[in-house]
Design a protein around this motif. Structure first.
Motif, PDB file in Angstrom:
ATOM      1  N   LEU A  72       0.840  -1.196   0.000  1.00 34.60           N
ATOM      2  CA  LEU A  72       0.000   0.000   0.000  1.00 34.60           C
ATOM      3  C   LEU A  72       0.876   1.247   0.000  1.00 34.60           C
ATOM      4  O   LEU A  72       2.028   1.206   0.451  1.00 34.60           O
ATOM      5  N   SER A  73       0.314   2.372  -0.466  1.00 36.06           N
ATOM      6  CA  SER A  73       1.022   3.664  -0.392  1.00 36.06           C
ATOM      7  C   SER A  73       1.007   4.149   1.057  1.00 36.06           C
ATOM      8  O   SER A  73       0.139   3.737   1.849  1.00 36.06           O
ATOM      9  N   PRO A  74       1.957   5.036   1.427  1.00 29.59           N
ATOM     10  CA  PRO A  74       1.940   5.597   2.793  1.00 29.59           C
ATOM     11  C   PRO A  74       0.600   6.261   3.120  1.00 29.59           C
ATOM     12  O   PRO A  74       0.075   6.126   4.231  1.00 29.59           O
ATOM     13  N   LYS A  75       0.019   6.923   2.119  1.00 31.42           N
ATOM     14  CA  LYS A  75      -1.292   7.579   2.313  1.00 31.42           C
ATOM     15  C   LYS A  75      -2.343   6.555   2.714  1.00 31.42           C
ATOM     16  O   LYS A  75      -3.129   6.772   3.641  1.00 31.42           O
ATOM     17  N   ASP A  76      -2.355   5.421   2.039  1.00 31.65           N
ATOM     18  CA  ASP A  76      -3.381   4.419   2.333  1.00 31.65           C
ATOM     19  C   ASP A  76      -3.114   3.716   3.658  1.00 31.65           C
ATOM     20  O   ASP A  76      -4.043   3.329   4.367  1.00 31.65           O
ATOM     21  N   LEU A  77      -1.834   3.570   3.996  1.00 34.39           N
ATOM     22  CA  LEU A  77      -1.495   2.921   5.274  1.00 34.39           C
ATOM     23  C   LEU A  77      -1.941   3.766   6.474  1.00 34.39           C
ATOM     24  O   LEU A  77      -2.192   3.225   7.550  1.00 34.39           O
ATOM     25  N   ARG A  78      -2.061   5.090   6.268  1.00 32.36           N
ATOM     26  CA  ARG A  78      -2.445   5.933   7.423  1.00 32.36           C
ATOM     27  C   ARG A  78      -3.886   6.446   7.266  1.00 32.36           C
ATOM     28  O   ARG A  78      -4.302   7.376   7.967  1.00 32.36           O
ATOM     29  N   ALA A  79      -4.670   5.813   6.381  1.00 33.76           N
ATOM     30  CA  ALA A  79      -6.056   6.295   6.154  1.00 33.76           C
ATOM     31  C   ALA A  79      -6.923   6.076   7.404  1.00 33.76           C
ATOM     32  O   ALA A  79      -6.719   5.114   8.149  1.00 33.76           O
ATOM     33  N   PRO A  80      -7.902   6.955   7.628  1.00 38.60           N
ATOM     34  CA  PRO A  80      -8.762   6.825   8.810  1.00 38.60           C
ATOM     35  C   PRO A  80      -9.813   5.720   8.636  1.00 38.60           C
ATOM     36  O   PRO A  80     -10.016   5.216   7.528  1.00 38.60           O
ATOM     37  N   SER A  81     -10.467   5.398   9.722  1.00 35.61           N
ATOM     38  CA  SER A  81     -11.596   4.446   9.641  1.00 35.61           C
ATOM     39  C   SER A  81     -12.805   5.170   9.054  1.00 35.61           C
ATOM     40  O   SER A  81     -12.826   6.411   8.954  1.00 35.61           O
ATOM     41  N   LEU A  82     -13.795   4.412   8.680  1.00 30.78           N
ATOM     42  CA  LEU A  82     -15.047   4.994   8.164  1.00 30.78           C
ATOM     43  C   LEU A  82     -15.637   5.961   9.183  1.00 30.78           C
ATOM     44  O   LEU A  82     -16.079   7.063   8.832  1.00 30.78           O
ATOM     45  N   ALA A  83     -15.579   5.589  10.464  1.00 28.09           N
ATOM     46  CA  ALA A  83     -16.174   6.431  11.521  1.00 28.09           C
ATOM     47  C   ALA A  83     -15.474   7.781  11.632  1.00 28.09           C
ATOM     48  O   ALA A  83     -16.109   8.784  11.984  1.00 28.09           O
ATOM     49  N   ASP A  84     -14.198   7.828  11.285  1.00 29.86           N
ATOM     50  CA  ASP A  84     -13.415   9.075  11.448  1.00 29.86           C
ATOM     51  C   ASP A  84     -13.249   9.846  10.140  1.00 29.86           C
ATOM     52  O   ASP A  84     -12.626  10.911  10.125  1.00 29.86           O
ATOM     53  N   ALA A  85     -13.773   9.314   9.041  1.00 28.76           N
ATOM     54  CA  ALA A  85     -13.518   9.938   7.727  1.00 28.76           C
ATOM     55  C   ALA A  85     -14.569  10.990   7.399  1.00 28.76           C
ATOM     56  O   ALA A  85     -15.707  10.931   7.875  1.00 28.76           O
ATOM     57  N   ASP A  86     -14.149  11.973   6.569  1.00 30.76           N
ATOM     58  CA  ASP A  86     -15.106  12.932   5.982  1.00 30.76           C
ATOM     59  C   ASP A  86     -15.845  12.184   4.894  1.00 30.76           C
ATOM     60  O   ASP A  86     -15.224  11.784   3.899  1.00 30.76           O
ATOM     61  N   ILE A  87     -17.152  11.991   5.053  1.00 27.24           N
ATOM     62  CA  ILE A  87     -17.860  11.214   4.018  1.00 27.24           C
ATOM     63  C   ILE A  87     -19.091  12.001   3.555  1.00 27.24           C
ATOM     64  O   ILE A  87     -19.189  13.199   3.764  1.00 27.24           O
ATOM     65  N   PHE A  88     -20.009  11.293   2.899  1.00 28.72           N
ATOM     66  CA  PHE A  88     -21.172  11.944   2.289  1.00 28.72           C
ATOM     67  C   PHE A  88     -22.358  11.926   3.259  1.00 28.72           C
ATOM     68  O   PHE A  88     -22.539  10.939   3.982  1.00 28.72           O
ATOM     69  N   ASP A  89     -23.162  12.985   3.242  1.00 27.40           N
ATOM     70  CA  ASP A  89     -24.341  13.036   4.139  1.00 27.40           C
ATOM     71  C   ASP A  89     -25.393  11.995   3.765  1.00 27.40           C
ATOM     72  O   ASP A  89     -25.430  11.540   2.649  1.00 27.40           O
TER      73      ASP A  89
END
Ligand SMILES: Cc1cn([C@H]2C[C@H](O)[C@@H](COP(=O)(O)OP(=O)(O)O[C@H]3O[C@H](C)C(=O)[C@H](O)[C@H]3O)O2)c(=O)[nH]c1=O
Length: 184
Positions: free
Chosen positions: A167-184
């Motif tokens: 995985l890329s470093p970005k993907d290795l440090r990605a947040p969980s679904l609960a902590d991510a900015d997602i869609f309303d």
């Protein structure tokens, strides 16, 4: 001609264009806006992407862009094979957090339509895999987001073990679904 298959995840489609083989090889209309529109997929793609992954086990994702740069994606594989996943990340959706995966490959000649509001990721099943995909909006780093591929609240059943993945470093440090900015 083009076969369009639904599944249990509303909005996500498998699309299989026809391949016309002859003694020279084959010809295929890999994208036809009218064919998709007649099937209810009325999208205007503005960008083509091409990613090459050298190894089996390269995992890219789970990615999406937030509005106003959210993207629908039409994914296909011209060499090799991937386990391709879409996850509904719209809080208001009755299928929020649900995922669907299919194998996309040059052999199967199939494609995966991932709508806006869904995160997208894949893991390569073969070395030297090349993925080509269209998007309905332009890349916007400021609106680009990731969710960790192994979030237990999503529970994607990846076909390879964590020790086989790259995985890329970005993907290795990605947040969980609960902590991510997602869609309303
Ligand atoms: C996505 C993108 C990236 N880039 C640049 C930014 C980085 O310097 C480099 C690699 O980007 P990234 O590591 O985000 O590439 P992937 O990990 O393959 O990301 C993609 O993989 C998953 C599966 C997706 O669905 C997305 O389309 C996309 O996020 O390309 C661009 O210049 N334009 C673009 O549209």
């Amino acid at each position: 001609m083009t076969e369009i298959r639904k599944n249990e995840l509303e909005g996500v489609l498998e699309i299989v264009p026809k391949r016309f083989g002859d003694d020279r090889g084959f010809f295929s209309e890999t994208y036809n806006r009218k064919v998709l529109k007649d099937a209810g997929v009325d999208l205007d793609f503005v960008q083509d992407n091409h990613s090459y992954s050298a190894r089996r086990g390269v995992l890219r994702g789970l990615h999406y862009q937030l509005p106003p740069f959210a993207q629908d994606k039409l994914v296909r594989v011209v060499k090799g094979a991937i386990f391709d996943v879409a996850i509904d990340i719209r809080r208001s959706s009755p299928q929020f957090g649900k995922w669907h995966a299919i194998e996309i490959s040059a052999t199967k000649w199939n494609q995966f339509l991932v709508p806006k509001g869904f995160a997208h990721g894949f893991v390569t099943l073969e070395e030297d895999t090349e993925v080509i995909y269209k998007t309905t909006d332009f890349y916007s780093p400021e609106h680009d987001r990731a969710i960790r591929y192994d979030d237990p609240t999503i529970g994607i059943d990846w076909p390879l073990g964590a020790d086989e993945l790259q995985l890329s470093p970005k993907d290795l440090r990605a947040p969980s679904l609960a902590d991510a900015d997602i869609f309303d």
